[in-house]
Design an enzyme around this catalytic site. Structure first.
Site, PDB file in Angstrom:
ATOM      1  N   GLU A  40      -8.008   5.016  -4.645  1.00  0.00           N
ATOM      2  CA  GLU A  40      -8.643   5.604  -3.454  1.00  0.00           C
ATOM      3  C   GLU A  40      -8.952   7.073  -3.746  1.00  0.00           C
ATOM      4  O   GLU A  40      -8.159   7.755  -4.401  1.00  0.00           O
ATOM      5  CB  GLU A  40      -7.684   5.589  -2.256  1.00  0.00           C
ATOM      6  CG  GLU A  40      -7.215   4.227  -1.839  1.00  0.00           C
ATOM      7  CD  GLU A  40      -6.224   4.296  -0.664  1.00  0.00           C
ATOM      8  OE1 GLU A  40      -6.075   5.384  -0.065  1.00  0.00           O
ATOM      9  OE2 GLU A  40      -5.617   3.264  -0.365  1.00  0.00           O
TER      10      GLU A  40
ATOM     11  N   ASN B 184       0.841  -1.193   0.000  1.00  0.00           N
ATOM     12  CA  ASN B 184       0.000   0.000   0.000  1.00  0.00           C
ATOM     13  C   ASN B 184       0.874   1.240   0.000  1.00  0.00           C
ATOM     14  O   ASN B 184       1.626   1.468   0.954  1.00  0.00           O
ATOM     15  CB  ASN B 184      -0.904   0.031   1.234  1.00  0.00           C
ATOM     16  CG  ASN B 184      -1.960   1.115   1.127  1.00  0.00           C
ATOM     17  OD1 ASN B 184      -2.884   1.011   0.324  1.00  0.00           O
ATOM     18  ND2 ASN B 184      -1.802   2.170   1.898  1.00  0.00           N
ATOM     19  N   GLU B 185       0.801   1.972  -1.081  1.00  0.00           N
ATOM     20  CA  GLU B 185       1.557   3.223  -1.230  1.00  0.00           C
ATOM     21  C   GLU B 185       3.054   3.047  -0.945  1.00  0.00           C
ATOM     22  O   GLU B 185       3.744   4.008  -0.619  1.00  0.00           O
ATOM     23  CB  GLU B 185       0.962   4.337  -0.358  1.00  0.00           C
ATOM     24  CG  GLU B 185      -0.454   4.710  -0.812  1.00  0.00           C
ATOM     25  CD  GLU B 185      -1.102   5.842  -0.013  1.00  0.00           C
ATOM     26  OE1 GLU B 185      -0.651   6.098   1.113  1.00  0.00           O
ATOM     27  OE2 GLU B 185      -2.058   6.446  -0.529  1.00  0.00           O
TER      28      GLU B 185
ATOM     29  N   TRP C  61      -6.103  13.659   7.864  1.00  0.00           N
ATOM     30  CA  TRP C  61      -4.659  13.835   8.074  1.00  0.00           C
ATOM     31  C   TRP C  61      -4.149  15.190   7.624  1.00  0.00           C
ATOM     32  O   TRP C  61      -2.953  15.417   7.584  1.00  0.00           O
ATOM     33  CB  TRP C  61      -3.884  12.726   7.350  1.00  0.00           C
ATOM     34  CG  TRP C  61      -4.371  12.402   5.967  1.00  0.00           C
ATOM     35  CD1 TRP C  61      -5.205  11.361   5.643  1.00  0.00           C
ATOM     36  CD2 TRP C  61      -4.116  13.101   4.739  1.00  0.00           C
ATOM     37  NE1 TRP C  61      -5.470  11.365   4.284  1.00  0.00           N
ATOM     38  CE2 TRP C  61      -4.815  12.427   3.700  1.00  0.00           C
ATOM     39  CE3 TRP C  61      -3.368  14.226   4.400  1.00  0.00           C
ATOM     40  CZ2 TRP C  61      -4.793  12.835   2.368  1.00  0.00           C
ATOM     41  CZ3 TRP C  61      -3.346  14.643   3.061  1.00  0.00           C
ATOM     42  CH2 TRP C  61      -4.049  13.950   2.074  1.00  0.00           C
TER      43      TRP C  61
ATOM     44  N   GLU D  29      -7.585   6.020  12.206  1.00  0.00           N
ATOM     45  CA  GLU D  29      -8.289   6.851  11.211  1.00  0.00           C
ATOM     46  C   GLU D  29      -9.783   6.995  11.500  1.00  0.00           C
ATOM     47  O   GLU D  29     -10.611   7.013  10.590  1.00  0.00           O
ATOM     48  CB  GLU D  29      -8.046   6.253   9.812  1.00  0.00           C
ATOM     49  CG  GLU D  29      -6.586   6.322   9.426  1.00  0.00           C
ATOM     50  CD  GLU D  29      -6.272   5.607   8.117  1.00  0.00           C
ATOM     51  OE1 GLU D  29      -6.446   4.379   8.080  1.00  0.00           O
ATOM     52  OE2 GLU D  29      -5.864   6.268   7.157  1.00  0.00           O
ATOM     53  N   GLN D  30     -10.111   7.147  12.775  1.00  0.00           N
ATOM     54  CA  GLN D  30     -11.527   7.178  13.172  1.00  0.00           C
ATOM     55  C   GLN D  30     -12.307   8.328  12.542  1.00  0.00           C
ATOM     56  O   GLN D  30     -13.496   8.225  12.310  1.00  0.00           O
ATOM     57  CB  GLN D  30     -11.629   7.288  14.696  1.00  0.00           C
ATOM     58  CG  GLN D  30     -11.211   6.027  15.414  1.00  0.00           C
ATOM     59  CD  GLN D  30     -11.027   6.265  16.897  1.00  0.00           C
ATOM     60  OE1 GLN D  30     -10.333   7.195  17.290  1.00  0.00           O
ATOM     61  NE2 GLN D  30     -11.638   5.440  17.721  1.00  0.00           N
ATOM     62  N   TYR D  31     -11.608   9.455  12.309  1.00  0.00           N
ATOM     63  CA  TYR D  31     -12.301  10.658  11.829  1.00  0.00           C
ATOM     64  C   TYR D  31     -12.393  10.755  10.309  1.00  0.00           C
ATOM     65  O   TYR D  31     -12.901  11.724   9.775  1.00  0.00           O
ATOM     66  CB  TYR D  31     -11.576  11.908  12.341  1.00  0.00           C
ATOM     67  CG  TYR D  31     -11.926  12.306  13.758  1.00  0.00           C
ATOM     68  CD1 TYR D  31     -12.921  13.259  14.002  1.00  0.00           C
ATOM     69  CD2 TYR D  31     -11.264  11.753  14.840  1.00  0.00           C
ATOM     70  CE1 TYR D  31     -13.235  13.643  15.288  1.00  0.00           C
ATOM     71  CE2 TYR D  31     -11.571  12.124  16.129  1.00  0.00           C
ATOM     72  CZ  TYR D  31     -12.561  13.072  16.357  1.00  0.00           C
ATOM     73  OH  TYR D  31     -12.872  13.453  17.630  1.00  0.00           O
ATOM     74  N   HIS D  32     -11.824   9.788   9.607  1.00  0.00           N
ATOM     75  CA  HIS D  32     -11.779   9.891   8.140  1.00  0.00           C
ATOM     76  C   HIS D  32     -13.179   9.790   7.539  1.00  0.00           C
ATOM     77  O   HIS D  32     -14.060   9.146   8.099  1.00  0.00           O
ATOM     78  CB  HIS D  32     -10.893   8.780   7.573  1.00  0.00           C
ATOM     79  CG  HIS D  32     -10.374   9.064   6.204  1.00  0.00           C
ATOM     80  ND1 HIS D  32     -11.148   8.916   5.079  1.00  0.00           N
ATOM     81  CD2 HIS D  32      -9.165   9.504   5.775  1.00  0.00           C
ATOM     82  CE1 HIS D  32     -10.423   9.245   4.012  1.00  0.00           C
ATOM     83  NE2 HIS D  32      -9.222   9.614   4.409  1.00  0.00           N
TER      84      HIS D  32
HETATM   85  C1  GLA Z   1      -3.891   6.527   2.156  1.00  0.00           C
HETATM   86  C2  GLA Z   1      -3.922   5.048   2.465  1.00  0.00           C
HETATM   87  C3  GLA Z   1      -5.227   4.570   3.047  1.00  0.00           C
HETATM   88  C4  GLA Z   1      -5.799   5.580   4.011  1.00  0.00           C
HETATM   89  C5  GLA Z   1      -5.952   6.896   3.314  1.00  0.00           C
HETATM   90  C6  GLA Z   1      -6.594   7.963   4.190  1.00  0.00           C
HETATM   91  O1  GLA Z   1      -4.101   6.827   0.863  1.00  0.00           O
HETATM   92  O2  GLA Z   1      -3.612   4.256   1.358  1.00  0.00           O
HETATM   93  O3  GLA Z   1      -4.985   3.346   3.704  1.00  0.00           O
HETATM   94  O4  GLA Z   1      -4.938   5.709   5.100  1.00  0.00           O
HETATM   95  O5  GLA Z   1      -4.699   7.367   2.931  1.00  0.00           O
HETATM   96  O6  GLA Z   1      -6.764   9.160   3.500  1.00  0.00           O
END
Ligand code: GLA
Length: 694
Positions: free
Chosen positions: A330, A178-179, A338, A378-381
């Site tokens: 995404e 992931n990323e 964030w 990431e509760q607030y996302h």
């Molecule tokens: C990134 C991550 C995700 C999530 C998002 C939140 O892109 O890949 O897992 O944390 O940010 O914005």
């Protein structure tokens, strides 16, 4: 002619036309046979919820026309709760249940989040930060990309997944990691040794390395590979550029480790991608995406509202990594958690963004995430479903957009954006400028963006590609900052111009070789002679400089950076001059152009203001015969075009902040409004999809 040679000639003809059609509109490998041509989905984390809840979630996704879930990318501790003990049954059930609701799965390998048993039993798998401290467990991206032991664990878990799901008809593809850990490196002995070994393999001898890096400077000469440091902070520009390349090499190898095992156990129809991050510059994306089926990216606005030009540019950058369509793996469901101010996108803004993505060549858009875990970082996302398990207001906007995707998808089958203009982007040049900006406000990506904005407005379709890409199909190629311009790249660009192309270089171009050493020529290096002009001196500006009272592009100002050009050939034409400034620049050329072969080379030696940049773009477009793909649109409306499979589709998105009426060049089918018309009414954030039936 005998009948067999006639057949041969006919075959050649068929092949020739098939290939030229392919060159125009390559089949988008990102569309999945049997699925809609454009898809919408979300990131779903079944491992965070009781199994009894899954079906309810999937029913709500199906009702919204969401067709894809990306799953499992952080679920290592659930898949391998203790060393060597695997449990993938739950994942198989989740995939099957999703399929029951007509949702296909993309499996993420979970290697961004090694489980606690692993990092605690094998602490050498944890990353060491620049200050020498090992990171603690639990914040993801906490493993060392260079650790052979870690890579072996990654291979094993990926193998388990690939063996189990590589033939699963409902798994359409894979996302690696992931990323890619934001390209974070471990500053440990293993990594250091690997860097030295990598340098040795590349340079072969220390003499070669010492000479390329001019290590006679500041007593940097190395007489043993083990003496070469990992650069921390500022260092020798050659060393710094190689470190960046080494970082890319490590992540590419790390990625390959997982690709190999997936490919071994999976059907070729399953794609393999990675989720990148727009202009994130941790590695060279042309290199790292090369072994992938296609590139994807995570499109987040953060604070504020979407900058449509920058977002369009980021899509086009991602499309250019592999010069093909891509996925938005995404995007934010309203807000992130964030940024400095995690404000919500305005109502309709996310729908506009989703359609913009499609216009620029995305074949899928996924929201992150479906529902927030009740605990975790990431509760607030932003989400589509709240903590109570019920849809939040934003769900309706996603549902509307996904229904629209489903309604018009067939018009997008086999379509891609096709452009006459290319902007060149180079990671080497970007890094080289960032290492030594020379003036704090120099913003190479900002400059790329200002040319993009101007050229996109005029041509309505721009590709962003590496300078090494095939360029012959472009009428115009603009490289705003090609600082690192070695001989092979210069030859490629010169060949393009010689064959009739229009090449434009921006400031700081042609200064460095591939080792980030100054070229022993004046800028623009290997291009100077063909251009018939050179840079006499560059100046970081502490205040604006007037340009070109008598120039062809009108007058305006240069800021931040100005180069004093000198024309060397009698047929090199000066298009713009500086006005009164620091004495050195007064009345000196700022822009020079010259016919070269069947084409032309132009050099722009300054950061021009927006008006002059627009005038420059206008001149370039006229000179090269670039035509807008659609025609005039009102201010604030973005138009994109996709073509292929005998179709031409336009997407209009209104970012103007108020209603707009677009007059179409001819009557077209308005697929969302469901009528034929020669105009489209767009409210704020309004969208229309036009099928051009003529
Ligand atoms: C990134 C991550 C995700 C999530 C998002 C939140 O892109 O890949 O897992 O944390 O940010 O914005």
């Amino acid at each position: 002619m005998t009948s067999s040679s006639l057949v041969r000639v006919l075959c050649w003809f068929v092949l020739f036309f098939a290939l030229s059609a392919f060159a125009q509109t390559p089949t988008p490998l990102t569309q999945i046979p049997g699925q809609n041509a454009i898809l919408m989905g979300d990131a779903w984390y079944p491992e965070q919820w009781p199994e009894s809840r899954w079906e309810e979630d999937l029913k709500m996704m199906e009702a919204a026309d969401l067709k894809v879930v990306r799953i499992a990318e952080f679920a290592w501790s659930r898949m391998e709760p203790s060393e060597g003990r695997y449990d993938l049954d739950w994942l198989e059930r989740a995939i099957a249940l999703a399929a029951k609701h007509h949702i296909v799965s993309v499996l993420g390998t979970p290697t961004a989040t090694p489980p606690a048993w692993l990092t605690q039993k094998y602490p050498d798998t944890l990353r060491v930060e620049q200050n020498g401290q090992r990171v603690t467990h639990g914040n993801r991206a906490h493993a060392s990309v260079s650790s052979p032991r870690y890579r072996e664990f990654c291979r094993q878990i990926t193998e388990q997944m690939a063996r189990r799901f590589g033939h699963n008809p409902n798994v359409v593809g894979w996302q690696i990691d992931n990323e890619y850990g934001y390209a974070l490196m471990s500053y440990d002995d293993i990594t250091h040794q690997k860097f030295q070994d990598w340098l040795k393999a590349k340079y072969k001898t220390l003499d070669n390395l010492n000479s390329r890096w001019t290590t006679q400077y500041w007593s940097q000469a190395y007489d043993n590979w083990s003496e070469i440091p990992i650069p921390v902070g500022g260092h020798n520009p050659g060393l710094m550029l190689e470190w960046k390349r080494f970082v890319g090499h490590e992540w590419t190898e790390y990625q390959q480790n997982e690709i190999d095992v997936i490919r071994k156990f999976s059907e070729p129809r399953q794609f393999i991608t990675g989720n990148f991050m727009g202009f994130f510059d941790g590695f060279d994306h042309y290199e790292i995406t090369a072994p992938l089926t296609f590139a994807s990216w995570d499109d987040y606005v953060g604070s504020g509202h979407v900058d449509s030009a920058f977002n369009g540019l980021s899509h086009d950058l991602t499309r250019g990594f592999k010069r093909q369509n891509f996925w938005v793996m995404e995007t934010q469901p309203g807000a992130v958690n964030w940024h400095s101010i995690n404000n919500f996108l305005n109502r309709g803004e996310a729908r506009a963004m989703a359609w913009q993505a499609i216009g620029h060549g995305a074949d899928d858009v996924n929201y992150w995430q479906w529902r927030s875990a009740l605990n975790g970082q990431e509760q607030y996302h932003g989400v589509l479903v709240g903590a109570d398990g019920m849809p939040v207001p934003f769900y309706d906007e996603v549902s509307q957009t996904a229904h629209e995707f489903a309604k018009v998808e067939s018009s997008f089958r086999d379509t891609v954006p096709v452009s006459e203009v290319a902007l060149l982007y180079s990671y080497d040049s970007h890094w080289a400028i960032q290492f030594q900006k020379h003036t704090q406000d120099y913003d190479d990506i900002g400059l790329l963006k200002s040319y993009y904005r101007a050229l996109r407005q005029l041509s309505q379709s721009v590709d962003v590609v590496s300078g090494y890409a095939p360029l012959d199909d472009y009428k115009l190629v603009v490289a705003p900052n090609l600082n690192v311009l070695p001989k092979d790249l210069a030859d490629h660009l010169l060949e393009y111009a010689r064959n009739g192309g229009n090449l434009v270089l921006g400031p700081r171009s042609g200064m460095k070789d591939e080792y980030n050493a100054l070229l022993p020529q004046r800028q623009p290096g290997f291009i100077a002679e063909p251009l018939g002009a050179r840079v006499e001196q560059y100046y970081a500006l502490e205040k604006d400089v007037p340009v070109a009272v008598s120039g062809a592009w009108g007058s305006g100002k240069a800021s931040i950076w100005a180069e004093q050009l000198k024309s060397m050939a009698s047929d090199a034409e000066v298009l713009l001059k500086y006005g009164k400034s620091n004495g050195w620049l007064d009345d000196q050329p700022a822009v020079v152009t010259r016919a070269y072969g069947k084409g032309r080379i132009t050099y722009i030696g300054a950061v021009l203001d927006d008006k002059l940049t627009a005038a420059a773009a206008e001149w370039m477009v006229q000179k090269s015969g670039v035509k807008p793909v659609f025609g005039p649109v009102p201010d604030g409306v973005e138009v994109s075009r996709r073509m292929g499979g005998g179709k031409q589709v336009f997407i209009l998105v209104n970012y103007a902040g108020e209603s707009r009426t677009v007059t179409l060049p001819r009557s077209m089918k308005l697929l969302l409004a469901n009528k034929k018309s020669d105009k489209a009414e767009l409210p704020q954030y309004g969208v229309e999809v036009l099928l051009d039936t003529n």
